[in-house]
Scaffold this active site. Structure first.
Site, PDB file in Angstrom:
ATOM      1  N   ASP A   1      -2.443 -15.453  42.246  1.00  0.00           N
ATOM      2  CA  ASP A   1      -1.784 -16.539  41.885  1.00  0.00           C
ATOM      3  C   ASP A   1      -2.637 -17.839  42.327  1.00  0.00           C
ATOM      4  O   ASP A   1      -3.549 -17.736  42.463  1.00  0.00           O
ATOM      5  CB  ASP A   1      -0.894 -16.637  43.299  1.00  0.00           C
TER       6      ASP A   1
HETATM    7  N1  LIG Z   1      -6.072 -18.322  29.446  1.00  0.00           N
HETATM    8  C1  LIG Z   1      -5.491 -19.345  30.191  1.00  0.00           C
HETATM    9  N2  LIG Z   1      -4.879 -18.899  31.243  1.00  0.00           N
HETATM   10  C2  LIG Z   1      -4.969 -19.997  31.889  1.00  0.00           C
HETATM   11  C3  LIG Z   1      -5.581 -20.680  32.622  1.00  0.00           C
HETATM   12  N3  LIG Z   1      -5.562 -21.576  33.822  1.00  0.00           N
HETATM   13  C4  LIG Z   1      -4.907 -20.621  34.468  1.00  0.00           C
HETATM   14  N4  LIG Z   1      -3.757 -20.547  33.343  1.00  0.00           N
HETATM   15  C5  LIG Z   1      -2.927 -19.300  33.495  1.00  0.00           C
HETATM   16  C6  LIG Z   1      -2.959 -17.885  33.975  1.00  0.00           C
HETATM   17  C7  LIG Z   1      -2.044 -18.198  34.734  1.00  0.00           C
HETATM   18  O1  LIG Z   1      -0.768 -17.096  34.241  1.00  0.00           O
HETATM   19  C8  LIG Z   1      -1.051 -18.915  35.097  1.00  0.00           C
HETATM   20  C9  LIG Z   1      -0.719 -19.527  36.996  1.00  0.00           C
HETATM   21  O2  LIG Z   1       0.197 -18.671  37.245  1.00  0.00           O
HETATM   22  P1  LIG Z   1       0.367 -17.713  37.795  1.00  0.00           P
HETATM   23  O3  LIG Z   1      -1.025 -17.693  38.750  1.00  0.00           O
HETATM   24  O4  LIG Z   1       1.946 -17.982  38.745  1.00  0.00           O
HETATM   25  O5  LIG Z   1       0.729 -16.648  37.335  1.00  0.00           O
HETATM   26  P2  LIG Z   1       2.020 -16.513  36.035  1.00  0.00           P
HETATM   27  O6  LIG Z   1       3.242 -16.959  37.237  1.00  0.00           O
HETATM   28  O7  LIG Z   1       1.227 -16.166  35.029  1.00  0.00           O
HETATM   29  O8  LIG Z   1       2.346 -14.467  36.322  1.00  0.00           O
HETATM   30  P3  LIG Z   1       1.857 -13.674  37.606  1.00  0.00           P
HETATM   31  O9  LIG Z   1       3.148 -14.558  38.703  1.00  0.00           O
HETATM   32  O10 LIG Z   1       1.020 -13.006  38.053  1.00  0.00           O
HETATM   33  O11 LIG Z   1       3.238 -13.039  36.938  1.00  0.00           O
HETATM   34  O12 LIG Z   1      -1.667 -19.703  34.660  1.00  0.00           O
HETATM   35  C10 LIG Z   1      -6.828 -20.731  31.635  1.00  0.00           C
HETATM   36  O13 LIG Z   1      -7.932 -21.787  31.583  1.00  0.00           O
HETATM   37  N5  LIG Z   1      -6.557 -20.263  30.505  1.00  0.00           N
END
Ligand SMILES: Nc1nc2c(ncn2[C@H]2C[C@H](O)[C@@H](COP(=O)(O)OP(=O)(O)OP(=O)(O)O)O2)c(=O)[nH]1
Length: 212
Positions: free
Chosen positions: A80
Site C-alpha cells: 500500500d
Molecule cells: N506507475 C506508477 N504508479 C504509481 C506511482 N506512485 C504511485 N503509483 C500507483 C501504484 C499503485 O497502483 C497506486 C497506489 O495505490 P494503492 O497502494 O492503494 O494500490 P492500488 O489501489 O493501485 O492497488 P491495490 O490496493 O494494491 O489493489 O499508485 C509512480 O510513481 N508510478
C-alpha cells in the site's frame, strides 16, 4: 515457487515482471478507509501503510486457502502506497479538483512516498511465515505552472496514483529529486521485498523463471 501479487496495481505488476518474476494476481477486497479509521488519526504514517499492506496480503491468503489452495510453497505479497507530506497522509486524489489542489499545495515542497509491504509464505496452503515493513522515499517536487497542473490533471494520470504523481510517467517532469528507492515509489520496493523474503528464508532468485 509461485508468487502471488495481492494487488490490482499495474505498476506493481510491471515492476515485478521486469525484475524477472511472473506473479499470479489476486486483488484484495479490503476496506482501506475502514482500516484507516480504526487505526485513528494519530497512527504513524509508516504503520498505517504497513497495516493496509498486511490486511491486503492476509485477505488474499484467506481467499487462496478457502478457494484454490496452491500446492507446494508460494509467497503472497501485499502493498500500500501513500504520500506523507506536511503532516498529512494522502492516497489517490480520485477527482481532478483534488489532484489540482494537491499539486498547488505540494509544488516546490518535499514529501515522503511510503509503501507498506507484507509477504506471507504458504506451504501446501498453510501459513508458514509472515514479514512486513515500509519503504520510505523522499521526493522533491518541482513547481509546475497553473497551466502545467491543469494539463497534467487533464491527462487523468494523477487521479489514480498515490500522491497524485508518477515518477515513471508524465509526473516525472515535475519531480526534481529523489532520495531512496525508486521502485518503492512506483509501487513495490524490490530491495525491501528481498529483505522481507529473506526473513521467510526465500531469495528472489527462487522466483526467477526456470527456478524450482
Ligand atoms: N506507475 C506508477 N504508479 C504509481 C506511482 N506512485 C504511485 N503509483 C500507483 C501504484 C499503485 O497502483 C497506486 C497506489 O495505490 P494503492 O497502494 O492503494 O494500490 P492500488 O489501489 O493501485 O492497488 P491495490 O490496493 O494494491 O489493489 O499508485 C509512480 O510513481 N508510478
Amino acid at each position: 515457487m509461485r508468487l502471488v501479487l495481492a494487488s490490482a496495481s499495474p505498476a506493481r505488476l510491471s515492476v515485478l515482471r521486469a525484475a524477472g518474476t511472473s506473479p499470479l494476481v489476486s486483488v484484495s477486497q479490503v476496506d482501506e478507509d475502514a482500516i484507516l479509521a480504526e487505526l485513528g488519526p494519530d497512527v504513524a504514517h509508516e504503520d498505517a501503510v504497513a497495516a493496509l499492506a498486511r490486511a491486503k496480503a492476509r485477505d488474499v491468503v484467506e481467499r487462496i486457502r478457502a478457494e484454490e489452495p496452491l500446492p507446494g510453497r508460494a509467497v503472497v505479497i501485499g502493498c500500500d502506497s501513500m504520500l506523507s507530506i506536511d503532516g498529512e497522509l494522502v492516497g489517490k486524489p480520485h477527482t481532478p479538483e483534488v489532484a489540482a489542489a494537491r499539486w498547488r499545495a505540494m509544488r516546490g515542497r518535499t514529501g515522503r512516498l511510503l509503501t507498506g509491504h507484507c509477504a506471507i509464505l504458504l506451504d501446501d496452503g498453510a501459513v508458514a511465515g509472515e514479514s512486513g515493513g515500509t519503504g520510505s522515499t523522499t521526493l522533491r517536487f518541482g513547481a509546475p505552472s497553473e497551466e502545467e497542473i491543469d494539463a497534467y490533471v487533464a491527462t487523468g494520470e494523477p487521479l489514480q496514483v498515490a500522491g497524485a504523481f508518477t515518477l515513471d510517467g508524465l509526473g516525472g517532469w515535475f519531480v526534481e529529486g529523489i532520495d531512496g528507492d525508486p521502485s518503492s515509489v512506483i509501487g513495490i520496493s524490490l530491495p525491501l521485498t528481498r529483505h522481507l523474503l529473506g526473513e521467510l528464508g526465500v531469495s528472489p532468485v527462487a522466483l526467477w523463471p526456470d527456478r524450482v
